[in-house]
Write a protein that holds these residues in place. Structure first.
Motif, PDB file in Angstrom:
ATOM      1  N   THR A  12      24.743  38.220  19.753  1.00 11.97           N
ATOM      2  CA  THR A  12      24.765  36.977  20.523  1.00 11.97           C
ATOM      3  C   THR A  12      25.173  35.834  19.603  1.00 11.97           C
ATOM      4  OG1 THR A  12      22.423  36.601  20.074  1.00 11.97           O
ATOM      5  CG2 THR A  12      22.975  37.726  22.134  1.00 11.97           C
ATOM      6  N   VAL A  13      25.629  34.769  20.204  1.00  7.67           N
ATOM      7  CA  VAL A  13      26.103  33.613  19.438  1.00  7.67           C
ATOM      8  C   VAL A  13      24.932  32.682  19.147  1.00  7.67           C
ATOM      9  CG1 VAL A  13      27.621  31.601  19.479  1.00  7.67           C
ATOM     10  CG2 VAL A  13      28.389  33.745  20.491  1.00  7.67           C
ATOM     11  N   ASN A  14      24.819  32.269  17.906  1.00  2.42           N
ATOM     12  CA  ASN A  14      23.846  31.250  17.513  1.00  2.42           C
ATOM     13  C   ASN A  14      24.559  29.907  17.652  1.00  2.42           C
ATOM     14  OD1 ASN A  14      22.279  29.376  16.095  1.00  2.42           O
ATOM     15  ND2 ASN A  14      21.445  30.965  14.772  1.00  2.42           N
ATOM     16  N   TYR A  15      24.304  29.224  18.767  1.00  2.00           N
ATOM     17  CA  TYR A  15      25.055  28.011  19.095  1.00  2.00           C
ATOM     18  C   TYR A  15      24.784  26.868  18.130  1.00  2.00           C
ATOM     19  CZ  TYR A  15      26.566  30.367  23.285  1.00  2.00           C
ATOM     20  OH  TYR A  15      27.152  31.248  24.139  1.00  2.00           O
TER      21      TYR A  15
ATOM     22  N   LEU B  44      21.355  17.084  12.342  1.00  2.00           N
ATOM     23  CA  LEU B  44      21.511  16.362  13.597  1.00  2.00           C
ATOM     24  C   LEU B  44      21.386  17.283  14.806  1.00  2.00           C
ATOM     25  CD1 LEU B  44      24.416  13.903  12.686  1.00  2.00           C
ATOM     26  CD2 LEU B  44      21.979  13.358  13.005  1.00  2.00           C
ATOM     27  N   ILE B  45      21.922  18.476  14.696  1.00  2.00           N
ATOM     28  CA  ILE B  45      21.837  19.427  15.806  1.00  2.00           C
ATOM     29  C   ILE B  45      20.387  19.854  16.011  1.00  2.00           C
ATOM     30  CG2 ILE B  45      22.428  21.800  16.472  1.00  2.00           C
ATOM     31  CD1 ILE B  45      25.206  21.222  15.178  1.00  2.00           C
ATOM     32  N   ARG B  46      19.667  20.125  14.940  1.00  2.00           N
ATOM     33  CA  ARG B  46      18.270  20.516  15.074  1.00  2.00           C
ATOM     34  C   ARG B  46      17.410  19.354  15.577  1.00  2.00           C
ATOM     35  NH1 ARG B  46      17.225  24.624  10.012  1.00  2.00           N
ATOM     36  NH2 ARG B  46      18.494  26.304  10.888  1.00  2.00           N
ATOM     37  N   LEU B  47      17.776  18.132  15.213  1.00  2.00           N
ATOM     38  CA  LEU B  47      17.061  16.964  15.694  1.00  2.00           C
ATOM     39  C   LEU B  47      17.298  16.768  17.192  1.00  2.00           C
ATOM     40  CD1 LEU B  47      15.329  14.527  14.773  1.00  2.00           C
ATOM     41  CD2 LEU B  47      17.486  13.268  14.513  1.00  2.00           C
ATOM     42  N   ALA B  48      18.525  17.018  17.630  1.00  2.00           N
ATOM     43  CA  ALA B  48      18.876  16.818  19.037  1.00  2.00           C
ATOM     44  C   ALA B  48      18.345  17.934  19.940  1.00  2.00           C
ATOM     45  CB  ALA B  48      20.383  16.709  19.186  1.00  2.00           C
ATOM     46  N   PHE B  49      18.299  19.134  19.408  1.00  2.00           N
ATOM     47  CA  PHE B  49      17.869  20.277  20.244  1.00  2.00           C
ATOM     48  C   PHE B  49      16.541  20.744  19.753  1.00  2.00           C
ATOM     49  CE2 PHE B  49      22.545  20.362  20.411  1.00  2.00           C
ATOM     50  CZ  PHE B  49      22.708  20.192  21.758  1.00  2.00           C
TER      51      PHE B  49
END
Length: 104
Positions: A64-67, A99-104
């Protein structure tokens, strides 16, 4: 005490496996085809590392893809193409992932 000897032994083996090829190749002229072939090794290693982090393996099924990692890869690749500077690439990758981890 066994742990210390194990760490020392692993360090020696690791060091020797990295130094011996340089010592052996230093005294020989490698054929042009071999040098050309070996020039692809860093690219292959980086591709394998990137693909390993983008796709998550599940035993018995398709990966699976790790988005999160895929999204962080895009600006990092753009930074790599534009800057060709390792420090810029690393900083953009770290900031993108943060930033991605902060947003999601």
């Amino acid at each position: 005490m066994n742990v210390l000897w194990t760490i020392i032994g692993c360090g020696i083996v690791t060091w020797l496996s990295r130094v011996i090829p340089f010592v052996l190749v230093k005294n020989f002229d490698l054929p042009k085809w071999l040098i050309q072939y070996l020039s692809f090794v860093p690219l292959v290693i980086m591709t394998a590392l990137i693909m390993e982090n983008i796709f998550t393996h599940h035993a018995g099924s398709l990966p699976t893809v790790n988005y999160e990692n895929l999204l962080a890869t895009v600006p990092t690749f753009v930074a790599a193409i534009i800057s060709k500077s390792l420090i810029v690439i690393v900083v953009v990758g770290i900031v993108s992932m943060a930033l991605i981890r902060l947003a999601f």
